[in-house]
Design a protein around this motif. Structure first.
Motif, short mmCIF file in Angstrom:
data_model
loop_
_atom_site.label_atom_id
_atom_site.label_comp_id
_atom_site.label_asym_id
_atom_site.label_seq_id
_atom_site.Cartn_x
_atom_site.Cartn_y
_atom_site.Cartn_z
N LEU A 78 0.83 -1.20 0.00
CA LEU A 78 0.00 0.00 0.00
C LEU A 78 0.88 1.26 0.00
CD1 LEU A 78 -2.69 1.60 0.43
CD2 LEU A 78 -2.34 1.24 2.89
N MET A 79 1.91 1.26 0.85
CA MET A 79 2.78 2.43 0.94
C MET A 79 3.56 2.63 -0.36
SD MET A 79 1.90 3.62 3.76
CE MET A 79 3.00 5.01 3.68
N MET A 80 3.93 1.55 -1.03
CA MET A 80 4.60 1.67 -2.33
C MET A 80 3.67 2.36 -3.33
SD MET A 80 7.72 0.64 -2.43
CE MET A 80 7.95 0.41 -4.18
N ARG A 125 0.23 -0.76 -9.78
CA ARG A 125 0.51 -2.20 -9.67
C ARG A 125 0.62 -2.61 -8.20
NH1 ARG A 125 4.04 -1.64 -14.20
NH2 ARG A 125 5.87 -1.65 -12.82
N TRP A 126 1.29 -1.76 -7.41
CA TRP A 126 1.45 -2.09 -5.98
C TRP A 126 0.10 -1.98 -5.26
CZ3 TRP A 126 5.08 -4.89 -4.24
CH2 TRP A 126 6.37 -4.83 -4.79
N TYR A 127 -0.72 -1.00 -5.62
CA TYR A 127 -2.06 -0.90 -5.03
C TYR A 127 -2.84 -2.19 -5.28
CZ TYR A 127 -2.14 4.12 -3.78
OH TYR A 127 -1.93 5.34 -3.18
N ARG A 128 -2.75 -2.69 -6.51
CA ARG A 128 -3.51 -3.89 -6.86
C ARG A 128 -3.01 -5.11 -6.07
NH1 ARG A 128 -3.08 -1.43 -12.15
NH2 ARG A 128 -5.16 -0.67 -12.78
N LYS A 129 -1.68 -5.18 -5.83
CA LYS A 129 -1.15 -6.29 -5.02
C LYS A 129 -1.67 -6.21 -3.60
CE LYS A 129 3.11 -7.22 -7.59
NZ LYS A 129 4.59 -7.37 -7.52
N ALA A 130 -1.69 -4.99 -3.04
CA ALA A 130 -2.22 -4.84 -1.68
C ALA A 130 -3.71 -5.15 -1.65
CB ALA A 130 -1.95 -3.42 -1.18
N GLU A 131 -4.43 -4.74 -2.68
CA GLU A 131 -5.86 -4.99 -2.78
C GLU A 131 -6.13 -6.49 -2.84
OE1 GLU A 131 -9.52 -3.25 -5.49
OE2 GLU A 131 -7.64 -3.82 -6.50
N THR A 173 -7.86 -0.34 -2.25
CA THR A 173 -8.94 -0.20 -3.23
C THR A 173 -9.36 1.28 -3.34
OG1 THR A 173 -9.71 -2.40 -2.68
CG2 THR A 173 -11.25 -0.98 -3.86
N ILE A 174 -9.50 1.93 -2.16
CA ILE A 174 -9.91 3.34 -2.14
C ILE A 174 -8.89 4.21 -2.86
CG2 ILE A 174 -10.32 5.32 -0.62
CD1 ILE A 174 -11.35 3.27 1.47
N GLU A 175 -7.62 4.04 -2.51
CA GLU A 175 -6.59 4.91 -3.06
C GLU A 175 -6.34 4.63 -4.54
OE1 GLU A 175 -3.11 5.56 -0.70
OE2 GLU A 175 -4.21 5.36 1.19
N LEU A 176 -6.49 3.37 -4.95
CA LEU A 176 -6.35 3.04 -6.37
C LEU A 176 -7.44 3.75 -7.18
CD1 LEU A 176 -5.08 1.43 -8.69
CD2 LEU A 176 -6.58 -0.49 -8.07
N ALA A 177 -8.68 3.70 -6.66
CA ALA A 177 -9.79 4.35 -7.37
C ALA A 177 -9.56 5.85 -7.46
CB ALA A 177 -11.10 4.04 -6.66
N GLN A 178 -9.07 6.46 -6.39
CA GLN A 178 -8.84 7.90 -6.39
C GLN A 178 -7.68 8.27 -7.32
OE1 GLN A 178 -8.35 8.47 -2.20
NE2 GLN A 178 -10.53 8.98 -1.86
N THR A 179 -6.71 7.39 -7.43
CA THR A 179 -5.59 7.66 -8.33
C THR A 179 -6.04 7.62 -9.78
OG1 THR A 179 -4.02 6.68 -6.77
CG2 THR A 179 -3.30 6.84 -9.06
#
Length: 603
Positions: A534-536, A555-561, A569-575
């Motif tokens: 998530l931090m990555m 890619r890192w968001y998706r791995k954490a998700e 999931t929240i931060e990926l959508a906002q990005t």
């Protein structure tokens, strides 16, 4: 000479023996045996001895140990000293009892050396040969007197016979003096004198003396240290089938110690030693094939050699074999087999195996019998004062391995073990902090955790760092916490890698360094730590530790998700929708989660 002349010419036994020996030299073995046998039938001791040797060697006649021994006995009874010496030697190897009888039995055929020394008979014949002036028999009689059973042993008399043999330039006599000197040496001068005798024996090409000279050269004992000479001596002894020398020579070749490095030849010599029953050599072969390097890793081969060594009582090899069964490398994964070999290693003195066995049983490996037997083994050793066993017994009690769970007793044993065992200090510290079997005492628990951390235990360093961050059991100290986290992270603790990133990312009493924070987050994320992933995502999409990289961050968001982290999931959508307002959760600082990181579970 015509046939008729040969038939009517009477030849003496001496002539027949002489002619028979000549025929043997000319490789007419059948004719030679017939002539020598005819001479032996007349009672001629030398011919009897020669016939005995022909039977033993299978020359001119099928090999027959019993018949050969009988002819040697006849020659020895007639006073032939060489026969007395050989007969004594064979009795040390284990001659069958049938040699003592002249009556032929069908069962006598194809009998072999028994392998069980008959010291009384060996002593009888060696003494006769020694008294008859045979230096070899004198040295052998000295050996029987020094190595035989208690009712025969006489070290002082053995020295007398060794000296007689040595004075006659018998290499075995010098070997006996050298060995006796090694055992009795009280000074450097006496040690040097013992080695002097061993060197004479080695110069006489005696295999065991060559091996011992290798040790003397290697250690600089009684002679100047010389690695090249040591390896050369091991090599010569190896050619004499001294298996310990074969193992040392093989290792020297593999390491290039005192000789040009040659992996293939070294492995060959180790293999010879191992096949001859040298369990240390077998264990070394297991290490070589398991470790790989110059030779390609071959876990099946490693497992075979470890098994050979372990079955011979080699503790470290038994542990290594157990680890292979745990991982399924080279063998079918089998936790019951792993438990068996760990237990064997523990019984043979390998303390690390007791921890391996305990860990395996804690996660449900092995059988119920394994767990019960292991708990009993630990309890007995713990009662005798073994601190490692006290720790392992404490673990069994804390986790209910082989018995009902009893955390109060577990804490008692853990406290005893904590006096000298780092793992026990860590466990006892956790038990005090969590109130397992003892009243909650975060101050004392923190102190035990600190002791284990200062000893370099990675889990303890991590847990102590967390206590320092939260101020549990004592004051907050972010600087010392960061030091502990870094020490633990360097040893591979993933939680500490994440903690280092969080500490350096801001929000703590440390200088902010987001570039280093990104480094540690990446280390933890690469090993699957979801919060680090998530931090990555956060650092890369926002450019917190350098240039932004939206694609990699996502890619890192998706791995954490994928690991169930809803914040990802929240931060990926906002990005992916940059015009949307940023939620308070998405704007969380880099340090979020350090204080809340869970302590490692005791079990």
């Amino acid at each position: 000479m015509s046939l008729m002349s040969r038939l009517f010419t009477r030849r003496t036994p001496e002539k027949r023996l002489e002619h028979g020996l000549k025929l043997i030299e000319e490789e007419d073995f059948t004719g030679g045996f017939a002539e020598i046998s005819a001479a032996a039938q007349t009672g001629m001791p030398e011919a009897q001895f020669r016939v005995g040797r022909l039977y033993l060697d299978g020359i001119g006649i099928p090999r027959d140990l019993v018949e050969g021994g009988r002819w040697l006995r006849r020659a020895a009874q007639a006073g032939w000293t060489e026969a007395q010496f050989v007969l004594a030697t064979l009795y040390l190897l284990g001659l069958p009892d049938a040699v003592e009888s002249d009556t032929f039995e069908l069962s006598d055929v194809a009998q072999n050396i028994t392998g069980t020394p008959n010291y009384p008979r060996a002593a009888h014949w060696a003494k006769l040969g020694a008294g008859g002036g045979s230096p070899d028999a004198q040295a052998l009689y000295g050996y029987v007197l020094s190595a035989g059973p208690e009712d025969i042993r006489n070290p002082d008399e053995a020295l007398v016979w060794y000296r007689k043999a040595a004075e006659a330039n018998c290499a075995q006599g010098h070997l006996g003096l050298g060995l006796a000197g090694l055992h009795s040496a009280q000074s450097d001068e006496e040690l040097a004198q013992a080695v002097h005798h061993l060197k004479i024996a080695a110069d006489g090409n005696v295999g065991s003396a060559l091996y011992l000279m290798g040790i003397a050269y290697e250690r600089g004992a009684g002679i100047s240290q010389d690695v090249v000479a040591a390896t050369a001596s091991y090599g010569k002894a190896a050619e004499h089938n001294v298996r310990s020398a074969q193992a040392r020579y093989g290792l020297a070749l593999i390491e290039g110690r005192g000789i040009e490095r040659n992996i293939s030849r070294g492995e060959t010599w180790l293999r010879k030693a191992a096949l001859a029953g040298d369990f240390e050599a077998a264990a070394l072969l297991g290490d070589i094939y398991a470790r790989g390097g110059d030779l390609a890793p071959n876990y099946l081969e490693a497992a075979n050699w470890y098994r050979a060594a372990a079955e011979g009582g080699h503790a470290a090899a038994a542990r290594a074999l157990g680890l292979l069964f745990v991982t399924g490398a080279g063998v079918t994964r089998n936790e019951e087999e792993a438990a068996k070999w760990f237990r064997l290693a523990t019984q043979n003195g390998d303390s690390a195996s007791s921890a391996d066995l305990g860990n395996l049983l804690l996660v449900g490996g092995g059988t119920s019998e394994d767990r019960l037997a292991t708990r009993s083994l630990y309890e007995q050793a713990a009662q005798s004062g073994d601190l490692i066993a006290a720790f392992n017994f404490g673990v069994c009690l804390a986790e209910g391995v082989g018995a009902e769970r009893d955390e109060e007793q577990a804490a008692i044993w853990m406290r005893k073990a904590a006096e000298g065992i780092v793992n026990a200090q860590y466990w006892y510290g956790r038990m005090l902090i969590e109130g397992r079997g003892v009243p909650v005492d975060p101050q004392e628990g923190r102190e035990w955790m600190r002791k284990a951390a200062l000893e370099g235990m990675a889990d303890a360093e991590h847990s102590y760092g967390q206590l320092l961050v939260k101020g549990e059991g004592g004051p907050v100290d972010h600087a010392e916490a960061a030091e502990m986290f870094e020490r633990s992270a360097v040893q591979g603790n993933v939680g500490s890698m994440f903690a280092m990133g969080a500490m350096l990312g801001g929000g703590h009493d440390l200088p902010e360094d987001r570039e280093k924070a990104l480094f540690w987050f990446r280390k933890a994320a690469d090993q699957g730590h979801p919060a680090a992933q998530l931090m990555m995502g956060r650092y890369l999409t926002r450019g917190l530790g350098g240039e932004p990289d939206i694609e990699e961050g996502c890619r890192w968001y998706r791995k954490a998700e994928a690991q169930g982290l809803s914040q990802a999931t929240i931060e990926l959508a906002q990005t992916l929708r940059p015009s949307a307002p940023v939620s308070p959760e998405a704007a969380a600082p880099a340090s979020q989660g350090v204080a809340e990181t869970a302590h490692p579970a005791i079990g």
